[in-house]
Scaffold this motif. Structure first.
Motif, PDB file in Angstrom:
ATOM      1  N   LEU A 216     119.182 -14.244 -92.804  1.00 14.64           N
ATOM      2  CA  LEU A 216     119.241 -15.705 -92.811  1.00 14.64           C
ATOM      3  C   LEU A 216     117.842 -16.308 -92.913  1.00 14.64           C
ATOM      4  O   LEU A 216     117.618 -17.285 -93.643  1.00 14.64           O
ATOM      5  N   TYR A 217     116.903 -15.707 -92.186  1.00 15.08           N
ATOM      6  CA  TYR A 217     115.512 -16.182 -92.247  1.00 15.08           C
ATOM      7  C   TYR A 217     114.962 -16.021 -93.663  1.00 15.08           C
ATOM      8  O   TYR A 217     114.333 -16.948 -94.206  1.00 15.08           O
ATOM      9  N   ALA A 218     115.228 -14.875 -94.278  1.00 12.27           N
ATOM     10  CA  ALA A 218     114.752 -14.632 -95.640  1.00 12.27           C
ATOM     11  C   ALA A 218     115.369 -15.632 -96.615  1.00 12.27           C
ATOM     12  O   ALA A 218     114.690 -16.127 -97.528  1.00 12.27           O
ATOM     13  N   MET A 219     116.644 -15.954 -96.431  1.00 11.26           N
ATOM     14  CA  MET A 219     117.293 -16.929 -97.307  1.00 11.26           C
ATOM     15  C   MET A 219     116.685 -18.318 -97.127  1.00 11.26           C
ATOM     16  O   MET A 219     116.498 -19.069 -98.102  1.00 11.26           O
ATOM     17  N   MET A 220     116.367 -18.674 -95.889  1.00 17.03           N
ATOM     18  CA  MET A 220     115.738 -19.977 -95.652  1.00 17.03           C
ATOM     19  C   MET A 220     114.371 -20.049 -96.335  1.00 17.03           C
ATOM     20  O   MET A 220     113.986 -21.090 -96.886  1.00 17.03           O
ATOM     21  N   LYS A 221     113.631 -18.938 -96.301  1.00 16.11           N
ATOM     22  CA  LYS A 221     112.332 -18.896 -96.979  1.00 16.11           C
ATOM     23  C   LYS A 221     112.517 -19.007 -98.495  1.00 16.11           C
ATOM     24  O   LYS A 221     111.706 -19.627 -99.184  1.00 16.11           O
ATOM     25  N   LEU A 234     117.777  -8.287-104.570  1.00 13.93           N
ATOM     26  CA  LEU A 234     116.404  -8.716-104.297  1.00 13.93           C
ATOM     27  C   LEU A 234     116.253  -9.154-102.846  1.00 13.93           C
ATOM     28  O   LEU A 234     115.221  -8.909-102.209  1.00 13.93           O
ATOM     29  N   LEU A 235     117.291  -9.791-102.314  1.00 11.73           N
ATOM     30  CA  LEU A 235     117.261 -10.217-100.912  1.00 11.73           C
ATOM     31  C   LEU A 235     117.250  -9.011 -99.981  1.00 11.73           C
ATOM     32  O   LEU A 235     116.484  -8.966 -99.005  1.00 11.73           O
ATOM     33  N   VAL A 236     118.083  -8.014-100.290  1.00 13.98           N
ATOM     34  CA  VAL A 236     118.122  -6.784 -99.483  1.00 13.98           C
ATOM     35  C   VAL A 236     116.774  -6.082 -99.531  1.00 13.98           C
ATOM     36  O   VAL A 236     116.250  -5.613 -98.511  1.00 13.98           O
ATOM     37  N   ASP A 237     116.190  -6.001-100.729  1.00 13.69           N
ATOM     38  CA  ASP A 237     114.868  -5.367-100.881  1.00 13.69           C
ATOM     39  C   ASP A 237     113.813  -6.117-100.071  1.00 13.69           C
ATOM     40  O   ASP A 237     112.909  -5.511 -99.482  1.00 13.69           O
ATOM     41  N   LYS A 238     113.928  -7.439-100.070  1.00 14.54           N
ATOM     42  CA  LYS A 238     112.947  -8.271 -99.363  1.00 14.54           C
ATOM     43  C   LYS A 238     112.963  -7.984 -97.860  1.00 14.54           C
ATOM     44  O   LYS A 238     111.906  -7.771 -97.245  1.00 14.54           O
ATOM     45  N   VAL A 239     114.163  -7.956 -97.245  1.00 15.11           N
ATOM     46  CA  VAL A 239     114.218  -7.742 -95.791  1.00 15.11           C
ATOM     47  C   VAL A 239     113.895  -6.288 -95.433  1.00 15.11           C
ATOM     48  O   VAL A 239     113.391  -6.012 -94.340  1.00 15.11           O
ATOM     49  N   GLU A 247     118.496  -0.560 -95.991  1.00 11.44           N
ATOM     50  CA  GLU A 247     119.344  -1.185 -97.009  1.00 11.44           C
ATOM     51  C   GLU A 247     120.810  -1.178 -96.606  1.00 11.44           C
ATOM     52  O   GLU A 247     121.518  -2.183 -96.749  1.00 11.44           O
ATOM     53  N   GLU A 248     121.272  -0.045 -96.082  1.00  9.60           N
ATOM     54  CA  GLU A 248     122.677   0.063 -95.693  1.00  9.60           C
ATOM     55  C   GLU A 248     123.026  -0.958 -94.604  1.00  9.60           C
ATOM     56  O   GLU A 248     124.071  -1.612 -94.644  1.00  9.60           O
ATOM     57  N   LYS A 249     122.117  -1.110 -93.631  1.00  7.83           N
ATOM     58  CA  LYS A 249     122.361  -2.063 -92.546  1.00  7.83           C
ATOM     59  C   LYS A 249     122.344  -3.505 -93.076  1.00  7.83           C
ATOM     60  O   LYS A 249     123.120  -4.360 -92.615  1.00  7.83           O
ATOM     61  N   ALA A 250     121.476  -3.768 -94.055  1.00  9.96           N
ATOM     62  CA  ALA A 250     121.411  -5.110 -94.639  1.00  9.96           C
ATOM     63  C   ALA A 250     122.722  -5.471 -95.339  1.00  9.96           C
ATOM     64  O   ALA A 250     123.208  -6.602 -95.241  1.00  9.96           O
ATOM     65  N   ASN A 262     130.545 -21.212 -92.472  1.00  7.70           N
ATOM     66  CA  ASN A 262     129.383 -22.064 -92.768  1.00  7.70           C
ATOM     67  C   ASN A 262     128.051 -21.337 -92.630  1.00  7.70           C
ATOM     68  O   ASN A 262     127.076 -21.896 -92.125  1.00  7.70           O
ATOM     69  N   THR A 263     127.997 -20.091 -93.055  1.00  8.66           N
ATOM     70  CA  THR A 263     126.745 -19.328 -92.937  1.00  8.66           C
ATOM     71  C   THR A 263     126.176 -19.006 -94.313  1.00  8.66           C
ATOM     72  O   THR A 263     125.192 -19.608 -94.732  1.00  8.66           O
ATOM     73  N   ILE A 264     126.757 -18.032 -95.016  1.00 10.99           N
ATOM     74  CA  ILE A 264     126.328 -17.736 -96.374  1.00 10.99           C
ATOM     75  C   ILE A 264     127.543 -17.630 -97.279  1.00 10.99           C
ATOM     76  O   ILE A 264     128.674 -17.473 -96.815  1.00 10.99           O
ATOM     77  N   VAL A 265     127.278 -17.714 -98.576  1.00  4.18           N
ATOM     78  CA  VAL A 265     128.317 -17.524 -99.588  1.00  4.18           C
ATOM     79  C   VAL A 265     127.798 -16.505-100.591  1.00  4.18           C
ATOM     80  O   VAL A 265     126.675 -16.637-101.095  1.00  4.18           O
ATOM     81  N   ALA A 266     128.584 -15.471-100.867  1.00  2.73           N
ATOM     82  CA  ALA A 266     128.262 -14.481-101.901  1.00  2.73           C
ATOM     83  C   ALA A 266     129.077 -14.839-103.135  1.00  2.73           C
ATOM     84  O   ALA A 266     130.292 -14.991-103.073  1.00  2.73           O
ATOM     85  N   GLU A 267     128.396 -14.983-104.270  1.00  5.46           N
ATOM     86  CA  GLU A 267     129.066 -15.445-105.489  1.00  5.46           C
ATOM     87  C   GLU A 267     128.617 -14.614-106.681  1.00  5.46           C
ATOM     88  O   GLU A 267     127.421 -14.396-106.891  1.00  5.46           O
ATOM     89  N   ASN A 268     129.566 -14.151-107.479  1.00  6.70           N
ATOM     90  CA  ASN A 268     129.268 -13.369-108.678  1.00  6.70           C
ATOM     91  C   ASN A 268     129.242 -14.260-109.910  1.00  6.70           C
ATOM     92  O   ASN A 268     130.092 -15.134-110.078  1.00  6.70           O
ATOM     93  N   HIS A 269     128.260 -14.030-110.766  1.00  6.26           N
ATOM     94  CA  HIS A 269     128.182 -14.726-112.058  1.00  6.26           C
ATOM     95  C   HIS A 269     127.352 -13.874-113.008  1.00  6.26           C
ATOM     96  O   HIS A 269     126.220 -13.484-112.690  1.00  6.26           O
ATOM     97  N   GLU A 270     127.943 -13.573-114.167  1.00  2.00           N
ATOM     98  CA  GLU A 270     127.250 -12.762-115.184  1.00  2.00           C
ATOM     99  C   GLU A 270     126.712 -11.467-114.591  1.00  2.00           C
ATOM    100  O   GLU A 270     125.535 -11.118-114.751  1.00  2.00           O
ATOM    101  N   GLU A 271     127.580 -10.787-113.854  1.00  2.00           N
ATOM    102  CA  GLU A 271     127.296  -9.472-113.274  1.00  2.00           C
ATOM    103  C   GLU A 271     126.159  -9.484-112.257  1.00  2.00           C
ATOM    104  O   GLU A 271     125.553  -8.449-111.980  1.00  2.00           O
ATOM    105  N   GLU A 272     125.842 -10.658-111.732  1.00  2.00           N
ATOM    106  CA  GLU A 272     124.821 -10.750-110.681  1.00  2.00           C
ATOM    107  C   GLU A 272     125.449 -11.398-109.454  1.00  2.00           C
ATOM    108  O   GLU A 272     126.026 -12.475-109.554  1.00  2.00           O
ATOM    109  N   GLU A 273     125.349 -10.731-108.312  1.00  2.00           N
ATOM    110  CA  GLU A 273     125.844 -11.313-107.076  1.00  2.00           C
ATOM    111  C   GLU A 273     124.722 -12.109-106.422  1.00  2.00           C
ATOM    112  O   GLU A 273     123.649 -11.573-106.134  1.00  2.00           O
ATOM    113  N   GLY A 274     124.981 -13.382-106.244  1.00  2.00           N
ATOM    114  CA  GLY A 274     123.984 -14.255-105.644  1.00  2.00           C
ATOM    115  C   GLY A 274     124.374 -14.631-104.235  1.00  2.00           C
ATOM    116  O   GLY A 274     125.554 -14.799-103.929  1.00  2.00           O
TER     117      GLY A 274
END
Length: 720
Positions: A216-221, A234-239, A247-250, A262-274
């Motif tokens: 969550l902190y990384a996403m806020m940054k 990229l987010l997993v790599d960052k933390v 990585e597995e724990k992330a 109301n925390t995060i949303v995982a969304e797929n578009h053009e084979e990329e999960e954002g």
């Protein structure tokens, strides 16, 4: 060897609520001693035992410097009365404290702890007052315990009170079980503070609690860096890199977070999960929804009537528009939403005024707004109509943290014009669009080649790129504008060409002064602002000249240049010091956060007109009003002889001076230098390394901002 001292707090000479530092007069058994140190949430009447040692201060004499301390319950009748009379318990003043202590003597505090009903025997105390005293007594005990518990971890008294309001009686228990809840639940406490507490509690670096908080902190940054979302891997790599989260724990933590409301949303578009923070996913969805809804809703004013007004407006104003410009005016009459964009000198202001005249003939129900106070003021000057900041237009209520105008209470207008749209971020655009009435025409005006918004998103770019909103891009530079080297060079830079420097004895409006070493560049900036420009152009060195730097730190950054320019231009002795910043009488300063109570906003520039060193207060003159700042509020303002290029967006200055060196390498981009140059109305002076300006001009690669507004507008991503 450490000494011990104990006594009653007689007077609090000074107390900083943020860091807990205090200067206190302590009444011991034999004398009054001045003690100094980190003493959070101390109140007059408190009885404390402190460990430390005596020191001799050059200015204030003998003091006891505290290393550790503990609060003790007052033991004497006099101390108890003093304690209760200090206001520690709401509802008990001096007279009531005296009557209570007279009744219960040394047992007073025990009565408050174990048998508050006994207070009913005291004259003037009703059952309702007892209930109030009992609640206040318990609250203050818990809060002060919490303050003492959290202060070693850098949590201020104010934040501790806020934590208590959120968690209540279970605050310490909840924090002990999972300190990372602080970062998730309490505004003002970040991951790093929560992590420091957790490490002291013995939490493992790979704990699931830590992984979720780190993500969550990384996403806020990421949002602070301008992204609406961030690719999952990229987010997993960052933390993993920054916080040693496997990585597995992330991945496990992300799955759990996505399942939380109301925390995060995982969304797929053009084979990329954002990965989105929930709020920014909502913002993007609703922006797309509101724009598409506006596009296809009936207009409040008839298109034919508006078109018929164009000829009349042009005749009345005796304006000859080019075909490009006339087409732009016509498009504004037949489209519900339109973008008007173009560089300096292409006629955006002229066309905007024509559009306003056309609409005025059918209705005076027209609103104008811009993202900043300076941009709104400039819009008012060029249109001769009132323009407001978007926050003022929507009537932001800081106490309730919401806008008065919204989807349930839309604005009343037939035409809404928003200037400097490149500065509008995702969050503000969401709040603006939901308040636009369905029948209104919405005109976005801005230069899409400037820097994107400071906040998350790239809204104007995404709207243009989506292709669903009509875009009129003005490209023709008109005759008067062609005579300006500033405008010509801005367009050259936009095309990727080096600015043209004409060497002539006659005065020009654009100069490049070559210098390579950063220290030399900084010194030359000061000399040109202080001497050369005022002497040759008759401009005031403070009021007319603005230094714009690409960076904050470094010898040619905003901070260092402000120190040098302040010393050169305003070396007054009368000042207030806050940290490493000096505020002098007559200093040019900038407000750096919105303050709705004071009616001053991020980017407003003023001058210090009064200083009270004794009370550590100062008054700043902003345009036609004086605003008082206490010492605790000075973090809201900063010297403004030099400001960042980002902060200059939406403003124009008679003259700008731009240092540009290889020290700025990471910031050397075409849109940065383009934005800086277009801030100057009469004069632009670049001082720096020719290699640096060449790199900036050639570097058209924009820093990628991860957003999905464009495909949402296109309907490629369905807005649920």
């Amino acid at each position: 060897m450490a000494e011990e001292i104990e006594g009653t707090v007689k007077t609090i000479v000074f107390a900083n609520e943020e860091n807990g530092y205090a200067v206190i007069h302590l009444q011991t058994a034999s004398t009054i001693v001045t003690i100094v140190g980190i003493l959070p949430s101390i109140r007059e009447g408190d009885y404390i035992k402190a460990t430390g040692g005596f020191v001799q201060d050059k200015r204030f004499g003998k003091q006891f410097k505290v290393t550790t301390f503990e609060l003790l319950p007052p033991s004497t009748v006099q101390a108890i009365e003093s304690y209760l009379a200090s206001g520690v318990i709401k509802g008990i003043g001096e007279k009531l404290a005296q009557r209570i202590v007279e009744a219960f003597q040394e047992k007073t505090l025990d009565i408050l702890d174990t048998n508050p009903e006994a207070l009913l025997s005291v004259k003037g105390i009703s059952k309702r007052i007892v209930e109030h005293i009992e609640q206040s007594w318990q609250d203050q005990k818990i809060v002060r315990s919490l303050i003492m518990f959290l202060h070693p971890y850098g949590v201020s008294s104010k934040l501790a009170v806020r934590i208590y309001k959120v968690y209540g009686l279970d605050a310490e228990k909840k924090i002990t079980e999972n300190p990372y809840c602080l970062a998730m639940d309490i505004k003002g406490i970040g991951f790093l503070t929560a992590d420091a507490i957790a490490m002291r509690f013995g939490f493992a670096k790979d704990s699931l609690h830590r992984a979720k908080a780190a993500l969550l902190y990384a996403m806020m940054k990421c949002v602070e860096d301008g992204h609406s979302y961030y690719p999952k891997q990229l987010l997993v790599d960052k933390v993993e890199k920054e916080f040693e989260i496997p990585e597995e724990k992330a991945h496990i933590a992300l799955t759990e977070l996505a399942g939380m409301k109301n925390t995060i949303v995982a969304e797929n578009h053009e084979e990329e999960e954002g990965i989105f923070l929930h709020t920014y996913h909502t913002y993007e969805q609703r922006i797309a929804h509101y724009i598409r809804r506006l596009l296809y809703s009936p207009r409040a004013l008839e298109e034919e009537k508006l078109k018929s007004n164009i000829t009349q407006v042009l005749q009345e104003a005796t304006i000859m528009l080019s075909e490009e410009q006339q087409y732009a005016v016509e498009q504004a009459t037949c489209n519900k939403v339109m973008v008007l964009t173009g560089g300096p000198g292409t006629g955006k202001t002229t066309i905007t005024n024509c559009i306003l005249r056309v609409f005025e003939k059918e209705s005076n129900d027209i609103l104008l707004a811009a993202p900043t106070g300076r941009a709104a003021k400039r819009m008012s000057e060029t249109t001769k109509r009132e323009a407001k900041t978007i926050h003022r237009l929507l009537e932001y209520n800081p106490q309730e943290d919401r806008f008065s105008y919204n989807a349930n209470n839309p604005l009343s207008c037939k035409l809404l014009v928003i200037d400097e749209c490149s500065m509008v971020d995702t969050m503000l655009m969401y709040h603006l669009l939901q308040a636009v009435p369905l029948g209104a025409t919405l005109l976005f005006v801005g230069d899409s080649n400037q820097l994107p918004s400071v906040g998350a998103g790239n809204v104007l770019h995404d709207i243009i790129h989506s292709g669903i909103v009509p875009v009129i891009e003005l490209t023709t530079i008109f005759r008067q504008a062609k005579e300006s080297r500033i405008i010509c060079n801005a367009h050259r830079i936009y095309k990727g060409e080096m600015p043209e420097i004409i060497h002539t004895k006659e005065l020009s409006d654009f100069y490049f002064i070559p210098a390579k070493e950063p220290d030399t560049v900084a010194q030359q900036v000061v000399e040109y602002v202080q001497f050369h420009i005022p002497r040759r152009f008759g401009l005031h060195p403070v009021k007319d000249i603005q230094v714009l730097s690409p960076i904050i730190k470094g010898s040619t950054g905003v901070q260092a240049l402000n120190t040098m320019l302040q010393k050169a231009l305003n070396p007054k002795k009368e000042h207030i010091q806050k940290g490493e910043t000096y505020f002098h009488l007559d200093d040019k300063v900038m407000q750096i956060k919105n303050n709705y109570d004071k009616d001053v906003f991020n980017g407003d520039v003023g001058y210090i007109c009064y200083i009270n060193p004794k009370e550590r207060e100062l008054t700043i003159r902003f345009d036609d009003k004086n605003v008082l700042y206490t010492f605790e509020e000075l973090h809201e303002v900063t010297p403004a002889y030099s400001i960042s290029i980002h902060k200059s967006q939406g403003s124009e200055y008679p003259a700008v001076v731009i240092p540009l060196t290889m020290q700025h390498y990471i910031m050397l981009q075409r849109n940065l230098i383009y934005t800086a140059i277009t801030r100057g109305k009469q004069l632009v002076v670049i001082i720096g390394d020719p290699k640096a300006i060449a790199i900036a001009v050639q570097n058209s690669t924009l820093r990628k901002r991860y957003t999905r507004l464009s495909p949402r507008l296109q309907g490629v991503i369905i807005n649920e």
